[in-house]
Design a protein around this motif. Structure first.
Motif, PDB file in Angstrom:
ATOM      1  N   GLY A 181       0.805  -1.208   0.000  1.00 32.39           N
ATOM      2  CA  GLY A 181       0.000   0.000   0.000  1.00 32.39           C
ATOM      3  C   GLY A 181       0.838   1.258   0.000  1.00 32.39           C
ATOM      4  N   ALA A 182       1.928   1.240   0.796  1.00 29.03           N
ATOM      5  CA  ALA A 182       2.790   2.409   0.862  1.00 29.03           C
ATOM      6  C   ALA A 182       3.502   2.656  -0.459  1.00 29.03           C
ATOM      7  CB  ALA A 182       3.805   2.243   1.989  1.00 29.03           C
ATOM      8  N   LEU A 183       3.815   1.591  -1.172  1.00 29.92           N
ATOM      9  CA  LEU A 183       4.477   1.745  -2.469  1.00 29.92           C
ATOM     10  C   LEU A 183       3.569   2.483  -3.447  1.00 29.92           C
ATOM     11  CD1 LEU A 183       6.819   1.175  -4.358  1.00 29.92           C
ATOM     12  CD2 LEU A 183       5.841  -1.087  -4.796  1.00 29.92           C
ATOM     13  N   GLY A 184       2.281   2.110  -3.479  1.00 31.16           N
ATOM     14  CA  GLY A 184       1.351   2.810  -4.344  1.00 31.16           C
ATOM     15  C   GLY A 184       1.211   4.271  -3.972  1.00 31.16           C
ATOM     16  N   LEU A 185       1.216   4.552  -2.671  1.00 29.00           N
ATOM     17  CA  LEU A 185       1.125   5.943  -2.222  1.00 29.00           C
ATOM     18  C   LEU A 185       2.353   6.744  -2.633  1.00 29.00           C
ATOM     19  CD1 LEU A 185      -0.387   5.458   1.345  1.00 29.00           C
ATOM     20  CD2 LEU A 185      -1.556   6.256  -0.724  1.00 29.00           C
ATOM     21  N   ARG A 186       3.515   6.114  -2.640  1.00 23.24           N
ATOM     22  CA  ARG A 186       4.737   6.799  -3.067  1.00 23.24           C
ATOM     23  C   ARG A 186       4.674   7.136  -4.553  1.00 23.24           C
ATOM     24  NH1 ARG A 186       7.871   9.454  -2.578  1.00 23.24           N
ATOM     25  NH2 ARG A 186       9.887   8.476  -2.959  1.00 23.24           N
ATOM     26  N   ALA A 187       4.121   6.206  -5.350  1.00 21.58           N
ATOM     27  CA  ALA A 187       3.978   6.479  -6.776  1.00 21.58           C
ATOM     28  C   ALA A 187       2.994   7.626  -7.005  1.00 21.58           C
ATOM     29  CB  ALA A 187       3.507   5.220  -7.497  1.00 21.58           C
ATOM     30  N   LYS A 188       1.910   7.614  -6.249  1.00 22.00           N
ATOM     31  CA  LYS A 188       0.931   8.691  -6.359  1.00 22.00           C
ATOM     32  C   LYS A 188       1.558  10.028  -5.976  1.00 22.00           C
ATOM     33  CE  LYS A 188      -3.734   9.951  -4.870  1.00 22.00           C
ATOM     34  NZ  LYS A 188      -4.891   9.551  -4.018  1.00 22.00           N
ATOM     35  N   ALA A 189       2.363  10.014  -4.924  1.00 22.97           N
ATOM     36  CA  ALA A 189       3.023  11.240  -4.471  1.00 22.97           C
ATOM     37  C   ALA A 189       3.991  11.761  -5.526  1.00 22.97           C
ATOM     38  CB  ALA A 189       3.757  10.984  -3.157  1.00 22.97           C
ATOM     39  N   ALA A 190       4.655  10.848  -6.255  1.00 20.59           N
ATOM     40  CA  ALA A 190       5.587  11.264  -7.302  1.00 20.59           C
ATOM     41  C   ALA A 190       4.866  12.045  -8.393  1.00 20.59           C
ATOM     42  CB  ALA A 190       6.286  10.038  -7.899  1.00 20.59           C
ATOM     43  N   VAL A 191       3.651  11.598  -8.736  1.00 21.26           N
ATOM     44  CA  VAL A 191       2.860  12.300  -9.744  1.00 21.26           C
ATOM     45  C   VAL A 191       2.387  13.644  -9.197  1.00 21.26           C
ATOM     46  CG1 VAL A 191       0.768  12.215 -11.139  1.00 21.26           C
ATOM     47  CG2 VAL A 191       2.161  10.150 -10.867  1.00 21.26           C
ATOM     48  N   GLU A 192       1.870  13.642  -7.979  1.00 21.12           N
ATOM     49  CA  GLU A 192       1.327  14.868  -7.404  1.00 21.12           C
ATOM     50  C   GLU A 192       2.399  15.924  -7.174  1.00 21.12           C
ATOM     51  OE1 GLU A 192      -0.659  13.400  -3.962  1.00 21.12           O
ATOM     52  OE2 GLU A 192      -2.495  12.852  -5.068  1.00 21.12           O
ATOM     53  N   ALA A 193       3.644  15.482  -6.914  1.00 18.46           N
ATOM     54  CA  ALA A 193       4.735  16.425  -6.674  1.00 18.46           C
ATOM     55  C   ALA A 193       5.345  16.951  -7.969  1.00 18.46           C
ATOM     56  CB  ALA A 193       5.817  15.761  -5.823  1.00 18.46           C
ATOM     57  N   GLY A 194       4.898  16.421  -9.086  1.00 18.28           N
ATOM     58  CA  GLY A 194       5.419  16.887 -10.366  1.00 18.28           C
ATOM     59  C   GLY A 194       6.672  16.185 -10.834  1.00 18.28           C
ATOM     60  N   HIS A 195       7.118  15.171 -10.098  1.00 18.38           N
ATOM     61  CA  HIS A 195       8.300  14.416 -10.535  1.00 18.38           C
ATOM     62  C   HIS A 195       7.954  13.437 -11.644  1.00 18.38           C
ATOM     63  CE1 HIS A 195      10.520  16.207  -7.338  1.00 18.38           C
ATOM     64  NE2 HIS A 195       9.878  15.575  -6.377  1.00 18.38           N
ATOM     65  N   ALA A 196       6.676  13.169 -11.811  1.00 18.32           N
ATOM     66  CA  ALA A 196       6.205  12.270 -12.872  1.00 18.32           C
ATOM     67  C   ALA A 196       4.916  12.830 -13.439  1.00 18.32           C
ATOM     68  CB  ALA A 196       5.980  10.866 -12.329  1.00 18.32           C
ATOM     69  N   SER A 197       4.727  12.619 -14.726  1.00 19.43           N
ATOM     70  CA  SER A 197       3.474  12.997 -15.373  1.00 19.43           C
ATOM     71  C   SER A 197       2.863  11.747 -15.991  1.00 19.43           C
ATOM     72  CB  SER A 197       3.719  14.063 -16.444  1.00 19.43           C
ATOM     73  OG  SER A 197       4.712  13.644 -17.369  1.00 19.43           O
ATOM     74  N   ALA A 198       1.554  11.631 -15.904  1.00 19.20           N
ATOM     75  CA  ALA A 198       0.873  10.430 -16.385  1.00 19.20           C
ATOM     76  C   ALA A 198       0.249  10.661 -17.747  1.00 19.20           C
ATOM     77  CB  ALA A 198      -0.194  10.002 -15.385  1.00 19.20           C
ATOM     78  N   VAL A 199       0.406   9.677 -18.635  1.00 15.50           N
ATOM     79  CA  VAL A 199      -0.230   9.675 -19.945  1.00 15.50           C
ATOM     80  C   VAL A 199      -1.092   8.423 -20.012  1.00 15.50           C
ATOM     81  CG1 VAL A 199       0.119   9.613 -22.437  1.00 15.50           C
ATOM     82  CG2 VAL A 199       1.729  10.871 -20.983  1.00 15.50           C
ATOM     83  N   THR A 200      -2.383   8.563 -20.187  1.00 15.99           N
ATOM     84  CA  THR A 200      -3.284   7.419 -20.167  1.00 15.99           C
ATOM     85  C   THR A 200      -3.770   7.065 -21.568  1.00 15.99           C
ATOM     86  OG1 THR A 200      -5.201   8.849 -19.790  1.00 15.99           O
ATOM     87  CG2 THR A 200      -4.060   8.020 -17.843  1.00 15.99           C
ATOM     88  N   GLY A 201      -4.219   5.821 -21.697  1.00 18.58           N
ATOM     89  CA  GLY A 201      -4.775   5.358 -22.963  1.00 18.58           C
ATOM     90  C   GLY A 201      -3.786   5.364 -24.108  1.00 18.58           C
ATOM     91  N   PHE A 202      -2.508   5.162 -23.807  1.00 21.38           N
ATOM     92  CA  PHE A 202      -1.469   5.221 -24.843  1.00 21.38           C
ATOM     93  C   PHE A 202      -0.888   3.825 -25.039  1.00 21.38           C
ATOM     94  CE2 PHE A 202       2.629   6.005 -26.751  1.00 21.38           C
ATOM     95  CZ  PHE A 202       2.458   7.156 -27.516  1.00 21.38           C
ATOM     96  N   ARG A 203      -1.072   3.275 -26.209  1.00 22.13           N
ATOM     97  CA  ARG A 203      -0.547   1.950 -26.546  1.00 22.13           C
ATOM     98  C   ARG A 203       0.508   2.124 -27.637  1.00 22.13           C
ATOM     99  NH1 ARG A 203      -3.692  -2.315 -24.577  1.00 22.13           N
ATOM    100  NH2 ARG A 203      -5.567  -1.583 -23.481  1.00 22.13           N
ATOM    101  N   THR A 204       1.727   1.844 -27.289  1.00 18.48           N
ATOM    102  CA  THR A 204       2.852   2.120 -28.173  1.00 18.48           C
ATOM    103  C   THR A 204       2.888   1.153 -29.347  1.00 18.48           C
ATOM    104  OG1 THR A 204       4.086   2.852 -26.224  1.00 18.48           O
ATOM    105  CG2 THR A 204       5.341   2.487 -28.251  1.00 18.48           C
ATOM    106  N   SER A 205       3.107   1.704 -30.540  1.00 16.17           N
ATOM    107  CA  SER A 205       3.261   0.849 -31.727  1.00 16.17           C
ATOM    108  C   SER A 205       4.635   1.011 -32.370  1.00 16.17           C
ATOM    109  CB  SER A 205       2.180   1.170 -32.765  1.00 16.17           C
ATOM    110  OG  SER A 205       2.339   2.488 -33.275  1.00 16.17           O
TER     111      SER A 205
END
Length: 452
Positions: free
Chosen positions: A255-279
């Motif tokens: 659970g804490a690992l997921g919260l750390r990933a969420k915090a990375a996005v919220e802090a701006g260290h990561a940005s999320a791109v959804t619905g993207f399937r690489t070809s």
């Protein structure tokens, strides 16, 4: 089974946690095992993620039969409440277990084929009366045939990670860009690896614990190396379960690992791109551009980390008759129990020889390999698998069918990741035996995923 076949060894492929546990259970049943390991030491795959701290504590990653085998050597189990790293698991348990098994374990021995003696997969006549033939390549370059009464394949899936392409195939240009693509969560404690990602934009593809670990690791790196940024690419959208159970997860480390990933996005260290399937992957000078199936593309990145799961290598089993689910490539009776669309590893009912049997009698896939492409696995489940199989091979059908495992309400999936070592551990240079500490994700303990 005819008498000549009964005196042959049972070949176990792989000297990882489940393979070595298989050998211990076979010995307990009076059956001689022969463990064939392609690597140079016990837990060779585990050692490749030695920096991982597991979700499972020691109490859940030591097999009972293996512990009995180790007892006469003076081995004692580390504190059952503490969480080993992959390196701890290999050093303090797997290698001592392999040592206790002695010459029943052969290293540097790669299995390249399994068949029935004198029978390819087409031939029916006298098939079950024939022993298995296991073809191997030895480290010295020699080839050999080994005859066996049964074969237990515990070779795992570590060597066959999923590709970048959204259709399950390598994306166009993926192979030619291999110098900038990794299929493992990097160990950022390694100075050379750290320098590879410091100050750079890195695409992270995946939605499981491995991706969480990579995001948290890169977020920690960003605090010391300005310009470090992760672009988290999800093939689906973000939902309430994207980051796992969080504080409600019955496994605090997960659970804490997921919260750390969420915090990375919220802090701006990561940005999320959804619905993207690489070809496709296109080079733009020293950078890579990922292109989706609809032709859209993302801003260029310097590195790509692909964490899209693993799949079983079935190439050396082409001459035996396997009954596999068409989606998961897991045994047909097991597949409905582990369908990732329905189950977490904590909701998988304990299972044994009944769910793991194939049309080829005496051939079994166990451990991570038995789960095919399903993304979660629990060590305790694997130990129960091989206990049941050993009982069946010994003719004790009642024990083989009996369930001797009670799973926690929420299972232990993959690698834990990022909670810090207790200070006492750091001072001792150990990590396996100190009292448990509060689970605190991140900061100085980058990790990758492993099946535990």
């Amino acid at each position: 089974m005819n008498a000549p076949t009964a005196v042959l060894p049972t070949v176990v492929i792989g000297a990882g946690p489940i393979g070595l546990a298989s050998a211990a259970h076979l010995i307990e049943r009076g059956i001689e095992p022969l463990v064939l390991e392609a690597g140079p030491s016990a837990g060779s795959a585990v050692r490749e993620w030695s920096h991982v701290r597991l979700f499972s504590p020691w109490a859940e990653v030591v097999d009972p039969a293996a512990e009995k085998l180790l007892a006469p050597t003076g081995w004692t189990r580390p504190d059952g409440a503490t969480y080993p790293s992959g390196g701890d698991w290999a050093e303090y348990y797997l290698q001592p277990l392999a040592d206790a098994l002695g010459d029943r374990v052969r290293f540097g021995t790669r299995v390249t084929g399994v068949s029935r003696a004198g029978r390819d997969r087409v031939v029916d006549a006298g098939r079950e009366d024939q022993p298995f033939t296991v073809y191997v390549h030895n480290a010295d370059g020699t080839e050999e045939r080994i005859t066996a009464r049964a074969v237990i394949d515990a070779s795992g899936t570590w060597t066959t990670p999923g590709p970048l392409g959204g259709d399950g195939l390598p994306a166009l240009g993926e192979r030619t860009a291999a110098d900038r693509i990794s299929y493992r969560v990097p160990d950022l404690n390694d100075p050379a690896v750290r320098a590879r990602y410091a100050g750079k934009r890195t695409a992270v593809i995946g939605s499981g614990a491995s991706a969480f670990t990579a995001l948290a690791s890169l977020a920690d790196l960003a605090k010391d190396a300005p310009g470090t940024h992760a672009v988290w690419i999800l093939r689906r959208g973000i939902s309430g379960s994207t980051f796992g159970g969080g504080e409600a997860d019955q496994l605090p480390a997960r659970g804490a690992l997921g919260l750390r990933a969420k915090a990375a996005v919220e802090a701006g260290h990561a940005s999320a791109v959804t619905g993207f399937r690489t070809s496709a992957v296109e080079r733009d000078g020293e950078q890579l551009v990922l292109v989706a199936e609809d032709g859209s593309s993302l801003d260029a990145v310097e590195e790509v980390i692909v964490l899209t799961g693993f799949r079983p290598d079935l190439t050396f089993l082409s001459e035996v008759r396997l009954g596999l689910d068409e989606r998961l490539q897991a045994p047909t009776e097991l597949a409905p129990l582990i369908d990732p669309n329905v189950h977490s590893c904590g909701t998988v009912y304990p299972h044994g020889v009944g769910e793991l049997s194939h049309p080829e009698k005496g051939m079994y896939l166990v451990g991570m390999k038995s789960y095919g492409r399903a993304p979660t696995f629990l060590a305790m489940t694997g130990y129960e698998q091989v206990r049941s199989i050993a009982a069946a091979l010994a003719g004790d059908q009642e024990a083989a069918e009996r369930v001797e495992l009670t799973l926690p309400e929420t299972g232990v999936c993959g690698g834990a990741g990022l909670f810090d070592e207790p200070e006492a551990d750091q001072a001792d240079g150990g990590g396996c035996c100190a009292a448990p500490a509060a689970l605190q994700i991140g900061l100085g303990a980058p990790a990758s995923s492993g099946g535990c």
